[in-house]
Design a protein around this motif. Structure first.
Motif: not given
Length: 262
Positions: A59-62, A74-86
């Motif tokens: 979760v800490d990549a740029d 859409l399904a991929t985005i919904e399952q991704m964790p909240k991340v710090k980068g762009i």
């Protein structure tokens, strides 16, 4: 500076883009794919860590590049964790707001057709970008210029119109090659005979507009040739209809492209 990258996807674009980024000295930390074997294959090329588990995505990549099929996006985005980068996606036909659950997000759309087997010269590939914030747009532009010599900022509507045009110019024209190949094979002729013609047709667009470069029996109004071709297609009604519609379209087309064609 966007140096540490997570690559979500392992298909044609992810493979070509990942290899390009590594060649430019950027660090692919991790490759995610729903199929672990695919993630491992690409991760080995990129000297990265492979995973098929959303919970293992760092979760800490740029930068997080989501390079999956439109159907899976859409399904991929919904399952991704909240991340710090762009977080960016690479789809030409889908909007930027799919990523609204993230704080910083945008589009990084390399405008080219990709295959795993054929390396693409990214210097010649336009990269279309869009972002939710001015500062994100600036970061993406700086990043994209490391990959390509042509970076274009455009909104989602413009990009989707470009994608629509690309379907006509690339996908449909390639299908025409496939039809030509089938016709030739039925008559024991190699498709190689078409390759110089295809190259010259594409090359002419460097100097002429497509309208001015148009040749063939339809633009000449040569009914003798058209009727002969239709007779040759009398055992394939679908292809004969396609030939007729395209011929009428070519004959009626004008510079504005808005003349009604029955």
């Amino acid at each position: 500076m966007l140096r540490n990258i997570i690559l979500i996807g392992s298909g044609n674009l992810a493979t070509q883009l990942g290899n390009r980024l590594v060649k430019k000295g950027l660090n692919i930390r991790q490759v995610f794919s729903r199929t672990l074997a695919n993630a491992e294959e690409l991760a080995e090329q990129l000297n990265a860590y492979a995973t098929d588990d959303f919970e293992e995505i760092q979760v800490d990549a740029d930068l997080y590049i989501v390079a999956v099929t439109d159907a899976a996006l859409l399904a991929t985005i919904e399952q991704m964790p909240k991340v710090k980068g762009i977080v960016v996606h690479t789809a030409g036909s889908l909007g930027v707001d799919l990523l609204i659950r993230f704080n910083k997000y945008g589009i990084l759309y390399p405008f080219q057709t990709f295959s795993k087997e054929r390396e693409v010269d990214f210097e010649e590939v336009p990269i279309l970008i869009e972002a939710n914030k001015d500062e994100v747009s600036k970061e993406l532009e700086h990043f994209a210029r490391k990959i390509s010599g042509t970076v274009i900022a455009c909104d989602s509507n413009q990009r989707q119109q470009i994608h629509l045009a690309a379907v006509f110019a690339c996908n449909f024209s390639n299908h025409m090659y496939a039809i030509a190949d089938r016709i030739l094979k039925k008559n024991n002729v190699s498709f190689d005979v078409m390759k110089p013609l295809i190259k010259e047709t594409a090359f002419k667009t460097e100097f002429l507009s497509p309208v001015k470069a148009q040749t063939g029996p339809a633009i000449r109004g040569d009914r003798n040739v058209i009727d002969k071709h239709l007779a040759m297609l009398d055992n394939d009604d679908e292809l004969a209809v396609l030939y007729s519609k395209l011929s009428r379209r070519i004959a009626a087309f004008n510079l504005k492209g808005d003349k009604k064609v029955d």
